[in-house]
Design a protein around this motif. Sequence first.
Motif, PDB file in Angstrom:
ATOM      1  N   GLU A  26       0.831  -1.196   0.000  1.00 14.32           N
ATOM      2  CA  GLU A  26       0.000   0.000   0.000  1.00 14.32           C
ATOM      3  C   GLU A  26       0.872   1.256   0.000  1.00 14.32           C
ATOM      4  O   GLU A  26       2.028   1.237   0.386  1.00 14.32           O
ATOM      5  N   ALA A  85      -7.313   2.045  14.039  1.00  8.95           N
ATOM      6  CA  ALA A  85      -7.581   1.057  12.995  1.00  8.95           C
ATOM      7  C   ALA A  85      -6.540  -0.050  12.947  1.00  8.95           C
ATOM      8  O   ALA A  85      -6.885  -1.219  12.765  1.00  8.95           O
ATOM      9  N   VAL A  86      -5.275   0.302  13.129  1.00  6.62           N
ATOM     10  CA  VAL A  86      -4.195  -0.664  12.899  1.00  6.62           C
ATOM     11  C   VAL A  86      -3.744  -1.369  14.176  1.00  6.62           C
ATOM     12  O   VAL A  86      -3.627  -2.595  14.202  1.00  6.62           O
ATOM     13  N   GLU A 172      -7.318  12.762   7.110  1.00  2.00           N
ATOM     14  CA  GLU A 172      -7.326  11.410   7.667  1.00  2.00           C
ATOM     15  C   GLU A 172      -7.162  10.383   6.550  1.00  2.00           C
ATOM     16  O   GLU A 172      -7.616  10.609   5.416  1.00  2.00           O
ATOM     17  N   GLU A 173      -6.515   9.275   6.873  1.00  2.00           N
ATOM     18  CA  GLU A 173      -6.394   8.177   5.912  1.00  2.00           C
ATOM     19  C   GLU A 173      -7.797   7.638   5.643  1.00  2.00           C
ATOM     20  O   GLU A 173      -8.628   7.555   6.551  1.00  2.00           O
ATOM     21  N   SER A 174      -8.076   7.237   4.397  1.00  2.00           N
ATOM     22  CA  SER A 174      -9.419   6.780   4.026  1.00  2.00           C
ATOM     23  C   SER A 174      -9.854   5.551   4.810  1.00  2.00           C
ATOM     24  O   SER A 174     -11.044   5.339   5.041  1.00  2.00           O
ATOM     25  N   TRP A 175      -8.913   4.748   5.261  1.00  2.61           N
ATOM     26  CA  TRP A 175      -9.207   3.503   5.962  1.00  2.61           C
ATOM     27  C   TRP A 175      -9.136   3.645   7.485  1.00  2.61           C
ATOM     28  O   TRP A 175      -9.391   2.694   8.208  1.00  2.61           O
ATOM     29  N   ALA A 176      -8.786   4.832   7.959  1.00  5.93           N
ATOM     30  CA  ALA A 176      -8.617   5.042   9.402  1.00  5.93           C
ATOM     31  C   ALA A 176      -9.940   4.886  10.140  1.00  5.93           C
ATOM     32  O   ALA A 176     -11.017   5.071   9.569  1.00  5.93           O
ATOM     33  N   ALA A 177      -9.847   4.558  11.427  1.00  3.51           N
ATOM     34  CA  ALA A 177     -11.045   4.468  12.271  1.00  3.51           C
ATOM     35  C   ALA A 177     -11.643   5.862  12.421  1.00  3.51           C
ATOM     36  O   ALA A 177     -10.920   6.848  12.582  1.00  3.51           O
TER      37      ALA A 177
END
Length: 186
Positions: A26, A85-86, A172-177
């Motif tokens: 990614e 998220a991670v 914010e990252e698109s996949w972040a919580a």
Amino acid sequence: MEPLAPPYEADVEQALRKWMPPGVTEEPLALFRLLQRHPELASRMRVLGAGLLAHGELPALDREIVIARVTARCGCRYEWGVHAAVFAPVVGLTPEQLEATVTGDSGHPAWSERHRALIAAVDELHDTAMVSDSTWAALAEHYPASQLLEFLVLAGWYRTIAYVADGVGLDEESWAAPYPGGLGPV
């Protein structure tokens, strides 16, 4: 200030890949691409950041509670969302606890006695840049001196990261919580 965007020059690509776990294909995080605008600074920051995440003595759950609370107190949706998220699921930080890092205080029922001491210490550091004797004593009941020192550096490091991310208005990252309830800092 915008993060760098591909295509990257070879040296930038190599530096960005050092920030990411091996084998990850990614795009590097926006924060890493932003920091790479100052390659020498980025290389120094990577060493400390990676050391705190991968080689610290604090229990991983405790580390993530500190990170979540520091970034929540700073209103740093970017870094809070990445860690929520991670890392949070991996270390066992529950959704209720994650939300409490944003909306609660050290007395929230989601926290153990040890974690209440951590939250109280983060809050005192945020508010005063100091830890009171009583809060320090509560921390010392649960952590040896090396972990106490690491706690201080960890909290300061993530305040620095919050300053960088919020200072430039990093998206914010698109996949972040998602940040709980769209709330701002506590």
